[in-house]
Design an enzyme around this catalytic site. Structure first.
Site, short mmCIF file in Angstrom:
data_model
loop_
_atom_site.label_atom_id
_atom_site.label_comp_id
_atom_site.label_asym_id
_atom_site.label_seq_id
_atom_site.Cartn_x
_atom_site.Cartn_y
_atom_site.Cartn_z
N GLU A 198 2.16 8.25 -8.74
CA GLU A 198 3.55 7.99 -9.51
C GLU A 198 3.18 7.03 -10.94
OE1 GLU A 198 6.85 7.16 -7.02
OE2 GLU A 198 5.55 7.89 -5.08
N ASP A 241 0.78 -1.27 0.04
CA ASP A 241 0.05 -0.13 0.05
C ASP A 241 1.01 1.33 -0.08
OD1 ASP A 241 -2.37 1.22 0.05
OD2 ASP A 241 -3.41 0.06 1.58
N TRP A 245 -2.62 3.58 -5.66
CA TRP A 245 -4.03 4.30 -6.16
C TRP A 245 -3.67 5.04 -7.29
CZ3 TRP A 245 -2.48 6.70 -0.88
CH2 TRP A 245 -2.64 5.69 0.09
N GLY A 246 -2.67 5.20 -8.14
CA GLY A 246 -2.46 5.85 -9.47
C GLY A 246 -1.53 6.63 -9.09
N ASP A 263 -9.63 3.99 -3.55
CA ASP A 263 -10.66 2.72 -3.00
C ASP A 263 -12.08 2.92 -3.60
OD1 ASP A 263 -8.07 2.06 -1.92
OD2 ASP A 263 -9.11 1.67 0.01
C1 GAL Z 1 -6.16 1.12 1.04
C2 GAL Z 1 -5.92 0.00 -0.19
C3 GAL Z 1 -6.84 -1.21 -0.20
C4 GAL Z 1 -6.65 -1.97 1.27
C5 GAL Z 1 -6.73 -0.84 2.44
C6 GAL Z 1 -6.25 -1.26 3.50
O1 GAL Z 1 -5.19 1.79 0.74
O2 GAL Z 1 -6.26 0.46 -1.46
O3 GAL Z 1 -6.70 -2.14 -1.20
O4 GAL Z 1 -5.55 -2.68 1.15
O5 GAL Z 1 -5.88 0.30 2.02
O6 GAL Z 1 -6.07 -0.48 4.47
#
Ligand code: GAL
Length: 559
Positions: free
Chosen positions: A223, A185, A220-221, A241
């Site tokens: 970089e 993450d 989350w896109g 998300d």
């Molecule tokens: C987000 C991620 C999710 C999940 C979540 C857990 O940043 O995009 O897939 O892993 O964190 O905290």
């Protein structure tokens, strides 16, 4: 061989800038007004963050990974038994046999570190330890995935450990536990470090373990990993998300993630997967039509298919969505192409398509979409797909051949509903099939680099720079060029370069003796090169070893 060369307009801007690690080169150049057809400016952004060469594909994910992931439904409200139950359900529902192989345990795994730096597993949540759980997942014929973060802590914060400065140690631990997949993450990015740096370090650590483990960059896109992460990871998140809250999703987020993921579709290829997030099919918040459209959007995107619901209690309708073999086959198509919007009628009526097998195969998936709030007709025109004559249409949700149609096919759709079709027709080679230079399935060698080029088709080009001390120039091989019969074809090379006079590239099909082709200085010059191709699979290679560089935007192949 002589190339017929057409030059459309002249003038090029290049300069230097550096922000977010992107180094941008621009120089201004005006060529004679007499030769200038229109004032036209192209920015070529030489992006230093892009890998100089295509990294070798590791073939760990020839098709998009599939499985079940814990976060969307459970957030941190789960334990060892939850995971075992979901693994069992993957088997009992038949999903494992359809390809859902990975069980991904996300978040809230640890309670800190031991004095030697090793991870302490939360024994309340995992009373039998981590290895025992992974062994159980394996015993069900499944693969196991775990989760970490680029920061000191994960998104859920303390005491959940991220892997910053513990990359080698943690990855070795994951390998020792038997994991097959790691999600990393992007929370708490350490100051002074890019995510890329930490992801690349982690990928190296994975490589050192000798254990084949898929690597999922979850930035989350941020970089733009699609531009550099081939060979480092096999999949990367393109958006934030879907879930703002546990076990609930808003339709708007599904649409947003689909659309923003599709912007990078040109980077979809085997072991190079854009990920719009784990699915929410089966979680509250979507109507039945929206849930079906959600699944259709993901398969036409060649997205990794993660069920994000509770598989032990899902209803028959949800199960039917997850287990539709024909929809899954679209996702798992070996070409790995992403989706393209081929027609936008406005008012939310859109037509999306994805080639199956090969570009120009004449076989495509079509998604007709009604994002509007009232029932409406959506229609695909065969001309938009370069298909001619009558085209056979199959409804992949109804498992039904609908017949052969001339001109196109229309269907009435309720709000947020869609049709997912397989269409089979004759590809019109006089119209041509387009192959983008930046597609990661192509091979870049020597000094070839990927360039952001907003004016180029799909926003990128590949720059072939000439010979430098110690190198012999660079090349780009367009691969996966499949043609229906052997014979003479015409390769229309669309290129950009800033030099004066002409550059000469060497062109060869299938490794045969190369021919020289002259490319006069141009913005959007097109060189038309006759080539003899084999029936089936071909590759076409462009090599450059002169002064300066040539930027290749795309290749269009006609008969
Ligand atoms: C987000 C991620 C999710 C999940 C979540 C857990 O940043 O995009 O897939 O892993 O964190 O905290």
């Amino acid at each position: 061989m002589d190339a017929t060369t057409r030059t459309e307009s002249f003038s090029l801007l290049q300069s230097v800038d550096a922000s977010m690690g992107w180094s941008v080169r621009m120089t201004k150049k005006y060529l004679s007004a007499a030769r200038t057809m229109s004032a036209f400016v192209v920015f070529l952004l030489a992006v230093s963050v892009l890998a100089a060469q295509s990294a070798p594909q590791q073939d760990l994910a020839p098709t998009p990974p599939m499985g079940w992931a814990s976060w969307n439904h459970y957030f941190c409200d789960y334990d060892d038994q939850t995971i075992r139950d979901q693994a069992d359900a993957l088997v009992s529902t038949g999903m494992r046999e359809l390809g859902y192989r990975y069980v991904l345990i996300q978040e809230c795994l640890t309670t800190g570190r031991n004095p030697d730096g090793s991870l302490i597993v939360d024994t309340k949540r995992f009373p039998h330890g981590m290895k025992d759980l992974v062994d159980y997942i394996h015993s069900r014929g499944l693969k196991a995935g775990t989760y970490t973060d680029i920061g000191l802590n994960t998104c859920a914060g303390k005491p959940y450990e991220g892997s910053f400065q513990h990359e080698d140690q943690d990855v070795a631990t994951f390998a020792a536990w038997g994991y097959d997949f790691i999600e990393m993450d992007y929370c708490n990015r350490p100051q002074g470090h890019t995510g890329r740096e930490i992801y690349e370090r982690t990928a190296e650590a994975i490589h050192k373990t000798g254990r084949p483990m898929l690597f999922y960059i979850c930035s989350w896109g941020n970089e733009a990993p699609w531009t550099w992460a081939q060979g480092t990871a096999q999949l990367w998140r393109t958006e934030s998300d879907l879930s703002a809250e546990k076990n609930h999703v808003d339709w708007g987020r599904v649409v947003k993630n689909f659309e923003s993921n599709a912007r990078h579709a040109v980077f979809n290829s085997p072991s190079s997967w854009n990920d719009p997030d784990m699915m929410e099919v089966g979680n509250p918040g979507l109507t039945p039509a929206e849930a079906q459209t959600h699944f259709s959007m993901w398969v036409i995107s060649a997205a990794p298919l993660w069920a994000g619901n509770d598989l032990t209690t899902m209803d028959a309708a949800t199960r039917a969505l997850y287990t539709n073999r024909e929809a899954i086959a679209v996702d798992q198509d070996a070409l790995g192409a992403g989706p393209e919007m081929v027609r936008n009628y406005g008012a939310g009526i859109e037509v999306w398509a994805k080639p199956l097998g090969a570009r120009g195969s004449g076989v495509m998936t079509v998604m007709l979409l009604n994002l509007g709030e009232t029932p409406a007709e959506a229609r695909v025109e065969w001309a938009d797909l370069a298909l001619s004559a009558r085209v056979a249409v199959r409804d992949l949700w109804a498992h039904k051949d609908l017949g052969a149609f001339s001109g196109g096919y229309a269907v009435r759709l309720s709000p947020h509903a869609s049709a997912l079709l397989k269409v089979t027709g004759a590809f019109d080679w006089s119209h041509g099939a387009t192959f983008e230079a930046e597609w990661p399935g192509n091979r870049r060698e020597g000094n070839a680099v990927l360039l952001a080029c907003p004016e180029c088709s799909r926003g990128y080009a590949v720059s072939l720079s000439g010979a430098k001390p110690g190198s012999t120039g660079s090349s780009l091989a367009f691969t996966h060029i499949v043609v229906p019969e052997a014979g003479r074809y015409f390769a229309h090379l669309v290129y950009v370069y800033s030099g004066e006079g002409s550059h000469t590239v060497q062109v060869s099909a299938n490794g045969n003796a190369p021919a020289s082709v002259k490319l006069p200085g141009a913005i959007y010059g097109t060189a038309v090169i006759p080539l003899d191709l084999n029936q089936g699979e071909n590759s076409i290679t462009f090599r450059y070893a002169g002064q300066g560089s040539v930027q290749i935007d795309r290749l269009k192949l006609t008969r």
